[in-house]
Motif scaffolding. Structure first.
Motif, PDB file in Angstrom:
ATOM      1  N   TYR A 154       0.840  -1.206   0.000  1.00 19.82           N
ATOM      2  CA  TYR A 154       0.000   0.000   0.000  1.00 19.82           C
ATOM      3  C   TYR A 154       0.873   1.253   0.000  1.00 19.82           C
ATOM      4  CZ  TYR A 154      -4.172   2.750   1.288  1.00 19.82           C
ATOM      5  OH  TYR A 154      -5.216   3.644   1.308  1.00 19.82           O
ATOM      6  N   LEU A 155       1.916   1.206   0.796  1.00 18.82           N
ATOM      7  CA  LEU A 155       2.830   2.354   0.844  1.00 18.82           C
ATOM      8  C   LEU A 155       3.524   2.555  -0.498  1.00 18.82           C
ATOM      9  CD1 LEU A 155       4.342   4.565   2.332  1.00 18.82           C
ATOM     10  CD2 LEU A 155       5.946   2.842   3.147  1.00 18.82           C
ATOM     11  N   SER A 160      -7.807  -0.023   8.407  1.00 20.44           N
ATOM     12  CA  SER A 160      -7.986   1.356   8.872  1.00 20.44           C
ATOM     13  C   SER A 160      -6.690   1.902   9.451  1.00 20.44           C
ATOM     14  CB  SER A 160      -9.115   1.438   9.888  1.00 20.44           C
ATOM     15  OG  SER A 160      -8.819   0.698  11.032  1.00 20.44           O
ATOM     16  N   MET A 161      -5.929   1.031  10.085  1.00 23.40           N
ATOM     17  CA  MET A 161      -4.659   1.476  10.627  1.00 23.40           C
ATOM     18  C   MET A 161      -3.697   1.907   9.509  1.00 23.40           C
ATOM     19  SD  MET A 161      -1.753  -0.834  12.184  1.00 23.40           S
ATOM     20  CE  MET A 161      -1.495  -1.262  10.464  1.00 23.40           C
ATOM     21  N   ALA A 162      -3.560   1.042   8.512  1.00 26.96           N
ATOM     22  CA  ALA A 162      -2.665   1.365   7.402  1.00 26.96           C
ATOM     23  C   ALA A 162      -3.169   2.594   6.653  1.00 26.96           C
ATOM     24  CB  ALA A 162      -2.564   0.169   6.454  1.00 26.96           C
ATOM     25  N   TYR A 163      -4.473   2.645   6.464  1.00 29.89           N
ATOM     26  CA  TYR A 163      -5.078   3.786   5.780  1.00 29.89           C
ATOM     27  C   TYR A 163      -4.764   5.087   6.509  1.00 29.89           C
ATOM     28  CZ  TYR A 163      -8.738   6.896   4.066  1.00 29.89           C
ATOM     29  OH  TYR A 163      -9.405   7.958   3.547  1.00 29.89           O
ATOM     30  N   GLY A 164      -4.984   5.080   7.821  1.00 31.72           N
ATOM     31  CA  GLY A 164      -4.730   6.281   8.610  1.00 31.72           C
ATOM     32  C   GLY A 164      -3.279   6.713   8.542  1.00 31.72           C
ATOM     33  N   ILE A 176      -0.840   5.978   6.349  1.00 33.45           N
ATOM     34  CA  ILE A 176      -0.353   6.393   5.032  1.00 33.45           C
ATOM     35  C   ILE A 176      -1.028   7.686   4.581  1.00 33.45           C
ATOM     36  CG2 ILE A 176      -0.196   5.737   2.615  1.00 33.45           C
ATOM     37  CD1 ILE A 176       0.172   2.877   3.520  1.00 33.45           C
ATOM     38  N   THR A 177      -2.306   7.822   4.863  1.00 38.12           N
ATOM     39  CA  THR A 177      -3.001   9.044   4.483  1.00 38.12           C
ATOM     40  C   THR A 177      -2.412  10.261   5.195  1.00 38.12           C
ATOM     41  OG1 THR A 177      -5.052   7.819   4.174  1.00 38.12           O
ATOM     42  CG2 THR A 177      -5.235  10.208   4.427  1.00 38.12           C
ATOM     43  N   VAL A 198       7.544   7.679   7.252  1.00 39.35           N
ATOM     44  CA  VAL A 198       6.336   6.894   7.008  1.00 39.35           C
ATOM     45  C   VAL A 198       6.608   5.393   7.073  1.00 39.35           C
ATOM     46  CG1 VAL A 198       6.579   7.097   4.514  1.00 39.35           C
ATOM     47  CG2 VAL A 198       4.341   6.626   5.494  1.00 39.35           C
ATOM     48  N   GLU A 199       7.702   4.919   6.470  1.00 35.83           N
ATOM     49  CA  GLU A 199       7.938   3.482   6.474  1.00 35.83           C
ATOM     50  C   GLU A 199       8.202   2.966   7.892  1.00 35.83           C
ATOM     51  OE1 GLU A 199       9.589   5.710   4.625  1.00 35.83           O
ATOM     52  OE2 GLU A 199      11.734   5.252   4.440  1.00 35.83           O
ATOM     53  N   ARG A 200       8.851   3.778   8.698  1.00 32.66           N
ATOM     54  CA  ARG A 200       9.127   3.350  10.071  1.00 32.66           C
ATOM     55  C   ARG A 200       7.839   3.310  10.897  1.00 32.66           C
ATOM     56  NH1 ARG A 200      12.754   7.301  13.477  1.00 32.66           N
ATOM     57  NH2 ARG A 200      10.793   8.449  13.351  1.00 32.66           N
ATOM     58  N   GLU A 201       7.009   4.352  10.765  1.00 37.71           N
ATOM     59  CA  GLU A 201       5.771   4.383  11.552  1.00 37.71           C
ATOM     60  C   GLU A 201       4.831   3.255  11.131  1.00 37.71           C
ATOM     61  OE1 GLU A 201       6.662   6.184  13.689  1.00 37.71           O
ATOM     62  OE2 GLU A 201       8.009   7.496  12.578  1.00 37.71           O
ATOM     63  N   LEU A 202       4.758   3.027   9.829  1.00 35.61           N
ATOM     64  CA  LEU A 202       3.890   1.949   9.361  1.00 35.61           C
ATOM     65  C   LEU A 202       4.371   0.610   9.893  1.00 35.61           C
ATOM     66  CD1 LEU A 202       1.519   1.110   7.562  1.00 35.61           C
ATOM     67  CD2 LEU A 202       3.131   0.876   5.673  1.00 35.61           C
ATOM     68  N   PHE A 203       5.675   0.431   9.884  1.00 35.42           N
ATOM     69  CA  PHE A 203       6.267  -0.815  10.392  1.00 35.42           C
ATOM     70  C   PHE A 203       5.953  -1.010  11.874  1.00 35.42           C
ATOM     71  CE2 PHE A 203       9.835  -3.088  12.350  1.00 35.42           C
ATOM     72  CZ  PHE A 203       9.877  -4.228  11.568  1.00 35.42           C
TER      73      PHE A 203
END
Lengths: 255, 255
Positions: free
Chosen positions: A98-99, A173-177, A179-180, A197-202
DNA sequence: AAACGTCAGTGACGATTCGTCATTGTTAAA
DNA sequence: TTTAACAATGACGAATCGTCACTGACGTTT
């Protein structure tokens, strides 16, 4: 008295796609806020009336672009779903697909976000609205499949009386929030903020999975190294394209 | 030669607020997609030129409304922050104050979402863009405070080499994603889908906090009963207003 | 083969909305 | 009273939208 069929569906679909692609190019060049139907019409070998045969208005066209974009994302998701590896890793991989999508196709990503606005939905055709809902459900099926695999191999058990759909939605919803909210940062090379972003998503993904009780837990496994390898194997072209844009996924700043 | 000051700041602020409130009423009545500057001008005791003194354009007005809405949300967040109770409960409470906001002021919530679109940001004044960034940071400080309290009383330790800001962002993006994606369902009484926004938000929050290692864990405490009491104490009016709208937060379907 | 009906395609047009700017009004200092 | 700076006005041009009366192409009927 038999009404003659002069246009086949295939040609109609092709034309629709041509209009959509033209509009995407214009968005890339001028920004979505400057897209006008007149500009689209001049860039296309059809007249205004014909374009309006396909799309009841500008917003309807935007929604159609959004739908098309979701299809592209759906393909990435499906590739993540099919990857060989444990379920939890694949779910993380899916979030990163998604990212990648958001970084590689900012215009598409942006259009999907815009198309969520009531400004757009309120002026669109039922047809495209329904199609959008269908496509989003389809998107969910890849997530669904991974969760089911996790349940099947007992690395995951449904927590807190939740069902599968709820669990899928949680991840989505977590990934959506994440990345958005960080999408404005997604494009630029160096982060002004201290959020990467990649660190927070991870981290966010792993915390959620740990909270779900999804094994292997973070303390027992180097998810980061695993993810790095999986990404390189599954999305080599996409990563190269991102690099060509001057941006790069960086995993060195966190373990 | 001293240039005469004819308008004081207070009057200007008042007028700006009047324009904003008028626009909000129009959005409530006609939908955000039908808001036009002409309509705003006719509903306001000033001419078009004067309105354009305050807002460089329609999008700038939307952003100003969004900023105003964020202020309202900031107040709710602050009340949650000040509540007496353990840190983790208060963070959950804060997420629910966000939900209350989305349910009670759908027009405001909607406008904030729309204002995130590049369509709007790209045409707004620096002044309002900067103000928006300031306000969002302010929003974060309530979250920040709760996290710090959790660290102070040792119910929480920073996981995975994360810092406080990253932890705050995690909670924020999760709540944002869940409420945004379910916001279309937020208004309607009965859910067509099987996803119930208050339930998903509750579960998602708890899973994330469990994954963070934030005590007391879900298995050790009835967060639901606690939340129910806290909400009734902290937001009695708001809950009554929601009920008056025919909607109600329902906690019975999950434990 | 001529007349007819149906449908795709056209682009000029009216309507809407935007934002500007030349003009007029107002206030307070000189 | 004069003057200079500021405030307010609303008519106007520009941009964009979406429609609709018309044209032409094609197959069917007579």
């Amino acid at each position: 008295m038999t009404p003659p069929k002069l246009l086949d569906d295939k040609a109609l679909k092709e034309r629709e796609l041509l209009i959509i692609n033209t509009a995407v190019l214009l968005i890339q060049r001028n920004g979505i806020e400057n897209l006008t139907m007149d500009k689209v019409v001049t860039q296309v070998p059809f007249s205004k009336g014909t374009v309006y045969k396909h799309f009841v208005g500008k917003e309807d066209l935007l929604l159609a672009i959004s739908n098309h974009s979701i299809k592209v994302l759906g393909d990435l998701f499906h590739r993540a779903y099919q990857f060989k590896g444990c379920a939890r890793s694949r779910m993380l991989l899916l979030n990163f697909s998604y990212l990648i999508y958001a970084m590689l196709y900012p215009a598409l990503f942006q259009t999907v976000l815009c198309a969520k606005s009531p400004n757009v939905v309120g002026k669109s055709s039922e047809k495209h609205i329904n199609e959008g809902e269908r496509l989003e459900i389809k998107l969910m099926t890849s997530i669904h499949g991974i969760v089911e695999d996790g349940l099947a191999d007992s690395s995951l058990e449904l927590p807190m009386n939740m069902d599968i759909q709820q669990l899928c939605f949680s991840n989505w919803s977590m990934a959506y929030g994440a990345i958005t909210l960080l999408s404005s940062e997604v494009e630029q090379c160096s982060g002004r903020t201290s959020l990467i972003v990649e660190r927070e998503l991870f981290n966010l993904s792993n915390m959620l999975y740990d909270g779900m009780g999804w094994k292997p837990f973070t303390k027992d496994r180097s998810h980061c190294a695993e993810l790095k390898i999986a990404l390189a194997e599954l999305f080599p072209e996409e990563l190269a394209q991102i690099k060509a844009k001057g941006r790069e996924l960086n995993f060195d700043s966190f373990s």
